[in-house]
Design a protein around this motif. Structure first.
Motif, mmCIF file in Angstrom:
data_model
loop_
_atom_site.group_PDB
_atom_site.id
_atom_site.type_symbol
_atom_site.label_atom_id
_atom_site.label_comp_id
_atom_site.label_asym_id
_atom_site.label_seq_id
_atom_site.Cartn_x
_atom_site.Cartn_y
_atom_site.Cartn_z
ATOM 1 N N UNK A 124 0.811 -1.218 0.000
ATOM 2 C CA UNK A 124 0.000 0.000 0.000
ATOM 3 C C UNK A 124 0.839 1.261 0.000
ATOM 4 N N UNK A 125 2.140 1.131 -0.200
ATOM 5 C CA UNK A 125 3.033 2.293 -0.237
ATOM 6 C C UNK A 125 2.935 2.987 -1.583
ATOM 7 N N UNK A 126 2.628 2.234 -2.601
ATOM 8 C CA UNK A 126 2.606 2.734 -3.974
ATOM 9 C C UNK A 126 1.340 2.226 -4.640
ATOM 10 N N UNK A 127 0.706 3.055 -5.465
ATOM 11 C CA UNK A 127 -0.461 2.543 -6.179
ATOM 12 C C UNK A 127 -0.035 2.019 -7.551
ATOM 13 N N UNK A 128 -0.943 1.329 -8.215
ATOM 14 C CA UNK A 128 -0.634 0.675 -9.494
ATOM 15 C C UNK A 128 -0.134 1.660 -10.545
ATOM 16 N N UNK A 129 -0.733 2.843 -10.593
ATOM 17 C CA UNK A 129 -0.354 3.824 -11.607
ATOM 18 C C UNK A 129 1.084 4.307 -11.373
ATOM 19 N N UNK A 130 1.419 4.573 -10.105
ATOM 20 C CA UNK A 130 2.782 4.995 -9.778
ATOM 21 C C UNK A 130 3.776 3.881 -10.110
ATOM 22 N N UNK A 131 3.364 2.647 -9.865
ATOM 23 C CA UNK A 131 4.234 1.505 -10.150
ATOM 24 C C UNK A 131 4.569 1.452 -11.639
ATOM 25 N N UNK A 132 3.569 1.626 -12.488
ATOM 26 C CA UNK A 132 3.802 1.590 -13.933
ATOM 27 C C UNK A 132 4.768 2.691 -14.346
ATOM 28 N N UNK A 133 4.607 3.855 -13.744
ATOM 29 C CA UNK A 133 5.497 4.975 -14.057
ATOM 30 C C UNK A 133 6.955 4.636 -13.756
ATOM 31 N N UNK A 134 7.177 3.826 -12.739
ATOM 32 C CA UNK A 134 8.537 3.475 -12.342
ATOM 33 C C UNK A 134 9.069 2.236 -13.060
ATOM 34 N N UNK A 135 8.214 1.245 -13.254
ATOM 35 C CA UNK A 135 8.682 -0.036 -13.773
ATOM 36 C C UNK A 135 9.082 -0.004 -15.239
ATOM 37 N N UNK A 136 8.326 0.684 -16.068
ATOM 38 C CA UNK A 136 8.636 0.667 -17.500
ATOM 39 C C UNK A 136 10.009 1.288 -17.769
ATOM 40 N N UNK A 137 10.279 2.505 -17.292
ATOM 41 C CA UNK A 137 11.623 3.061 -17.525
ATOM 42 C C UNK A 137 12.728 2.192 -16.908
ATOM 43 N N UNK A 138 12.452 1.609 -15.744
ATOM 44 C CA UNK A 138 13.463 0.748 -15.110
ATOM 45 C C UNK A 138 13.750 -0.473 -15.981
ATOM 46 N N UNK A 139 12.706 -1.060 -16.557
ATOM 47 C CA UNK A 139 12.893 -2.227 -17.429
ATOM 48 C C UNK A 139 13.686 -1.842 -18.671
ATOM 49 N N UNK A 140 13.403 -0.678 -19.212
ATOM 50 C CA UNK A 140 14.128 -0.222 -20.408
ATOM 51 C C UNK A 140 15.605 -0.041 -20.084
ATOM 52 N N UNK A 141 15.881 0.613 -18.964
ATOM 53 C CA UNK A 141 17.272 0.874 -18.564
ATOM 54 C C UNK A 141 18.033 -0.427 -18.329
ATOM 55 N N UNK A 142 17.356 -1.443 -17.826
ATOM 56 C CA UNK A 142 18.037 -2.705 -17.502
ATOM 57 C C UNK A 142 18.199 -3.639 -18.686
ATOM 58 N N UNK A 143 17.570 -3.331 -19.807
ATOM 59 C CA UNK A 143 17.646 -4.215 -20.972
ATOM 60 C C UNK A 143 19.046 -4.150 -21.599
ATOM 61 N N UNK A 144 19.787 -5.261 -21.576
ATOM 62 C CA UNK A 144 21.148 -5.259 -22.128
ATOM 63 C C UNK A 144 21.193 -5.327 -23.659
ATOM 64 N N UNK A 145 20.062 -5.585 -24.286
ATOM 65 C CA UNK A 145 20.067 -5.775 -25.736
ATOM 66 C C UNK A 145 19.946 -4.467 -26.521
ATOM 67 N N UNK A 146 19.757 -3.345 -25.838
ATOM 68 C CA UNK A 146 19.693 -2.054 -26.543
ATOM 69 C C UNK A 146 20.727 -1.111 -25.950
ATOM 70 N N UNK A 147 21.195 -0.184 -26.799
ATOM 71 C CA UNK A 147 22.245 0.724 -26.338
ATOM 72 C C UNK A 147 21.653 1.917 -25.580
ATOM 73 N N UNK A 148 22.522 2.742 -25.001
ATOM 74 C CA UNK A 148 22.080 3.859 -24.166
ATOM 75 C C UNK A 148 21.218 4.855 -24.933
#
Length: 163
Positions: free
Chosen positions: A72-96
């Motif tokens: 209950x610290x974060x709502x679903x909408x806030x989670x999406x805002x954080x998770x998508x950019x984090x997933x993109x940054x962590x993807x080793x198959x694409x460059x900076x």
């Protein structure tokens, strides 16, 4: 920020631990917390800090945001805002450069959709206001139409007699 849902969090952690095939002691060791403390969290008796949730998430190999939502610290909408950019940054198959462009596109879509959603809400609010105004206007016209109202109906009618 929502209220802390400790019981739900504990059940969720237990399910995640079991699906990862970890004992309570193994997860406690991997997360750097005591076995009794983790047991109390799973039973809904303790409220772990965001830092402890992050350690548990890392040990379970799930996102910390997932646990924040469960707690209950974060709502679903806030989670999406954080998770998508984090997933993109962590993807080793694409460059900076590609990562930066993807994040910019994602953020522009979110802004565009938020603006469209606000415009739609504003339009709906205006339509609701116009409807309410029409209803009030109609009621005003009916009340002042000049027809026999309640006062006219209560006047007794005298009958003429032919004597």
């Amino acid at each position: 920020m929502g209220a802390l849902k400790v019981g739900g969090l504990g059940e969720f952690l237990r399910e995640q631990r079991r699906s990862a095939q970890l004992s309570l002691r193994q997860l406690a060791d991997a997360a750097g917390v005591s076995n009794p403390y983790l047991s109390q969290i799973e039973r809904g008796l303790r409220k772990p800090s965001a830092e402890i949730l992050q350690q548990l998430a890392k040990a379970l190999r799930i996102s910390a945001e997932t646990l924040y939502v469960q707690a209950g610290i974060l709502d679903e909408r806030e989670r999406a805002e954080l998770e998508v950019p984090a997933a993109i940054v962590m993807d080793p198959s694409i460059n900076e450069r590609q990562k930066q462009v993807l994040i910019q596109i994602y953020e522009s879509f979110r802004k565009e959709n938020a603006a469209a959603e606000k415009a739609e809400q504003d339009q709906q609010a205006e339509q609701d206001k116009q409807h309410a105004d029409r209803v009030l206007d109609d009621e005003h016209h009916v009340a002042g139409a000049g027809g026999p109202g309640p006062a006219a109906a209560s006047v007794p009618v005298q009958e003429e007699t032919g004597t």
